[in-house]
Each structure stands twice: as C-alpha cells, then as structure tokens.
Enzyme design. Sequence first.
Site, PDB file in Angstrom:
ATOM      1  N   THR A   1       0.825  -1.212   0.000  1.00 44.21           N
ATOM      2  CA  THR A   1       0.000   0.000   0.000  1.00 44.21           C
ATOM      3  C   THR A   1       0.857   1.259   0.000  1.00 44.21           C
ATOM      4  OG1 THR A   1      -1.846  -1.103   1.116  1.00 44.21           O
ATOM      5  CG2 THR A   1      -1.743   1.296   1.291  1.00 44.21           C
TER       6      THR A   1
ATOM      7  N   ASN B   1      -4.031  -4.009  -4.196  1.00 49.03           N
ATOM      8  CA  ASN B   1      -3.983  -5.456  -4.369  1.00 49.03           C
ATOM      9  C   ASN B   1      -4.034  -5.909  -5.827  1.00 49.03           C
ATOM     10  OD1 ASN B   1      -4.022  -5.236  -1.633  1.00 49.03           O
ATOM     11  ND2 ASN B   1      -6.113  -5.993  -1.377  1.00 49.03           N
TER      12      ASN B   1
ATOM     13  N   THR C   1      36.915 -37.073 -11.502  1.00 50.21           N
ATOM     14  CA  THR C   1      35.645 -37.352 -10.825  1.00 50.21           C
ATOM     15  C   THR C   1      35.953 -37.644  -9.364  1.00 50.21           C
ATOM     16  OG1 THR C   1      35.761 -39.714 -11.370  1.00 50.21           O
ATOM     17  CG2 THR C   1      34.575 -38.293 -12.909  1.00 50.21           C
TER      18      THR C   1
ATOM     19  N   SER D   1      46.996  -9.940  -0.739  1.00 50.65           N
ATOM     20  CA  SER D   1      47.237 -10.010   0.700  1.00 50.65           C
ATOM     21  C   SER D   1      47.892  -8.736   1.193  1.00 50.65           C
ATOM     22  CB  SER D   1      48.138 -11.209   1.022  1.00 50.65           C
ATOM     23  OG  SER D   1      48.501 -11.223   2.386  1.00 50.65           O
ATOM     24  N   SER D   2      47.561  -8.388   2.415  1.00 53.08           N
ATOM     25  CA  SER D   2      48.201  -7.235   3.058  1.00 53.08           C
ATOM     26  C   SER D   2      49.473  -7.640   3.781  1.00 53.08           C
ATOM     27  CB  SER D   2      47.227  -6.607   4.057  1.00 53.08           C
ATOM     28  OG  SER D   2      46.896  -7.555   5.063  1.00 53.08           O
TER      29      SER D   2
END
Length: 505
Positions: free
Chosen positions: A109, A150, A195, A326-327
């Site tokens: 609504t 609606n 597999t 990476s840091s």
Amino acid sequence: MTSPGSTTGPTRREHDLLGDRDVPADAYYGVQTLRAQENFHITGVPLHHFPRMIEALAQVKRAAARANHRLGALDDERAAAIEQACEEIVGGALHEHFVVDMIQGGAGTSTNMNANEVIANRALEILGHEKGQYDQLHPNNHVNLGQSTNDVYPTAVRLTIMLSFPALAEAMDQLITTLRSKGEEFSSVLKMGRTQMQDAVPMTVGQEFHGWATTIEEDVQRLTRTATLFQEINLGATAIGTGITSDPRYAQMATSDLAELTGIPFVVSADLVEATSDTGAFVTFSGILKRIAVKISKICNDLRLLSSGPRAGFHEINLPSVQPGSSIMPGKVNPVIPEVVNQVAYEVIGNDLTVTFAAEGGQLQLNAFEPVIAFNILESTRIMTRAMNTLADRCIAGITLNEDVLEDYLRRSIGIVTALVPVLGYSASTEVAEEALRTGRPVAELVLERELLDEKRLAGLLSPASMTAPHRTTVTGTIPAIEDPEATRPDSGEMALPPTERADF
C-alpha cells in the site's frame, strides 16, 4: 533529497485518516508516503533503487487513466494531466521522490500511495495548481480510480520483472559467448578430467569450457519461458478479485492499454480472486534464478580449484590478476572474481528461500508479503546480472593455460589406462595401473616394457581423438565411427523421452 520524515524548511499541510501532517513543500510525495518513511526503516533501499519498478508503477497508472477516461469515469483534463505525469516518470523524472522502503507492511500500500501522490502532485502542477491541492485532483479519487493496491502492486511487480530480466539474459549470453570462445581457443589442449577429486580420463580443456557454456545456455531459455508467466495479471481485481468499485469493462480495457503501452502481451487472469492471492509465478521464477546461481557458483568453484597454487595447487589455468591478494603475503594474488560471484550466488539462494516462505505465508484472499518477494527477486536479478558481466569480462576472457603442467599431469596420470581397456582388457589394464601407482612410472612406458602393444598401436590409442571422443576399438584396430547411428537401431524413429527428460522447458 529530503530525509525520511524531515520537515526542515518550508512545508505544506496534508490530511489523511490519522490526521494532519506537515510535508516538505518541495516534495511530490504526500502524507501517506511521509508516514511510510517514518514507519519502515528496514533495508535502507528505497523504491528508486529499482528504476524499472517506478517505470512499471507509472505505466500501470497510465493504463488505468486511459481506461477510466474512455469509460467516462475521468474527465479530459485530469486524464491528460495524469498521463503526462506518468510519461515523465517513465522517462526518468521525479524518481527521487519514490522514497518508501522496498520492504514494508501493508502488502504494498505504501508503494501504491507513493506513486499515487507523486503522480497527483505532478498532475496538479500540469493543471496549474499547487502541490497538495487535492480538491482539484486527488491521489485516491483520480489517480487510483477503479484500483486497489492489491491489483496495482502485483501487476507492477510483474511488469518490473518483465522489464528487468532481459538484462540478465543478455549477461548470460555474453558469458556463454566468452566461455565458448575460450573453448575454441583451448580445443586442442589435453588435460586429465577428474571425478570425485580423483584422476578419471583425459579430455580437452576446450570440452571443459564448452560444458560450462552449455549449462548456462540451458537456463537462458528457461528464464525467458518462465518470465511469460508474468503476462497474466489481475489488474481490475481491486481488493480481493471481485472487482468492487471498478467498471465491469475496466479490467479488460486497462489490461489491453497496459499491453499497448509496454509491448508485452498482458492478459487478464481467468480467475481474478485466485490471481489476487496467488504468488506461484514468483516462486517458479525465483527457483530459476536459484538454479542459475547454483550452476554459476559450481563453475566458480572449478575455476578456483583449477587455478589453485601456483606452486602447491592444481595450477592448470591462470586467472587474470586484478588486484593484490594479501596485506601481509608478498606476491599473493587471489581468485577474487570467482569468489565474489560465489557470494552473489549464496545471496540469490538465500533470497529464493525468503521468496518461498513469503509465498507460503500468504493467507486467505491476499498475500501480504509480496513486498519482500518483489525485493528479493529484483535484487537477485540485479546482482546476478552484474555478477555474470563481471565474471565474463574480468575473469573468463583473460584466462590462460599452463600447458606444461597439463601435459605433466596427463603423462603421469594412470587415468589414461582407461583408453587401453577395450584392447588389453580390464585385468591387464589394472595391473599396469597398479604398477604405475606403485612406481610412479608412466603408463605408456610400462605398456611398452611389457610388450602389450607396439609403439604405433599405443600412440593411436592414446591420441587426443581416441581419448576424448567415442570410438570402437578391438585388438585388430580402430573401427571408424558410424556415420548414421540411427541406422543401427531397430526403430530409427524419434526416440520418446519420459516426461521428466523432455527438453522443451
């Protein structure tokens, strides 16, 4: 843009069921939208986050105005002003005034009234009046004439999905094209297939990429076909499907107008009471999005595994290096594009569960939870579209191979012994495989040492064509492929598939 509920600066006084409120003077929305802003601080994602949703709402209101005008329920001036306001919104105007949260109570609504108020206030300006002069043109009496949330809201959501999914289908097509291009590029490069994470039999890298392309391609058609479910709408159903407050001719007329405006062949549902509470099409469509997400996530799992290393992993392929990984660890580069696509897939899978619960939770003649259904489907569509484009452009297109690694895996694997089974038999092939595992020596070397085959015959059996495609072999040689396999069947007519195997959906 004015913040939720703020009345800082000039205001205008508006009235609704609950009393008077001051609305920012420059706002095109009105008092009911203001209350919804105050009530629903939920996602922080307002309607204008999805421009197609606003376009859909405007098109529904425009179709309604046309129908009501032809039915004599709306005069020429008001009808023309409403239509012009809707046209402007479809063109991109005033979107910033669609401010209610995507997730809200009230079965949509607040969304419907946000649209009604913005359209009404713009139409008032077009007629030469001030915003809020609803005695001249009213959000409910004129813009919402013959309608209910609606029937408007579910129709608008269906139209939004119809307008949104082609971008996803296009992104999927682009990903398919990119995968197939890589498949052609790598068509002659052999590798070991696996597999259960164990060496299996040889294949080409191209076959692997083509397989990924095919699994996505299947669902482009499913996505498009499933979207046609949204062409059946309940516009004209009003509150519960009985059509109360609307002209008996309105439903068909408004639906035809909406079809003409959008180019989408909308039809009126055969049972408007059923259609007003039914959310089955949303469940089905969300399920297709989940299916796509699962498949694309599996592909990304494969990409991360095949590129793992570079020294202590598979290292068969190289993904494009798009940022440092990476840091703390120098030189490390992470598979960030597949990782982000995996996360998008998890989000879509979770969204589908939300849609499922929300659809199941509807009660009696209306499902009050359509806002969360709409939000999750539209969000899934949006992020999947971006993920597909990102994966194609920033990952798949730049993949390269480590052919030395692929060749070494192939040479040292016992998986190639499977190609010798039709000639040597299972027992002799098993003995060769066991010795290869025990000693680490190549299968081909052991076969020659045991004088099981000569070099020429072994080379033929271990050729790429023999190891990566169907063929018939015997002790005396390779039998050429049959040109027409149908000719060997007792009945060469079309083979019927059981219902669950049919490929028409």
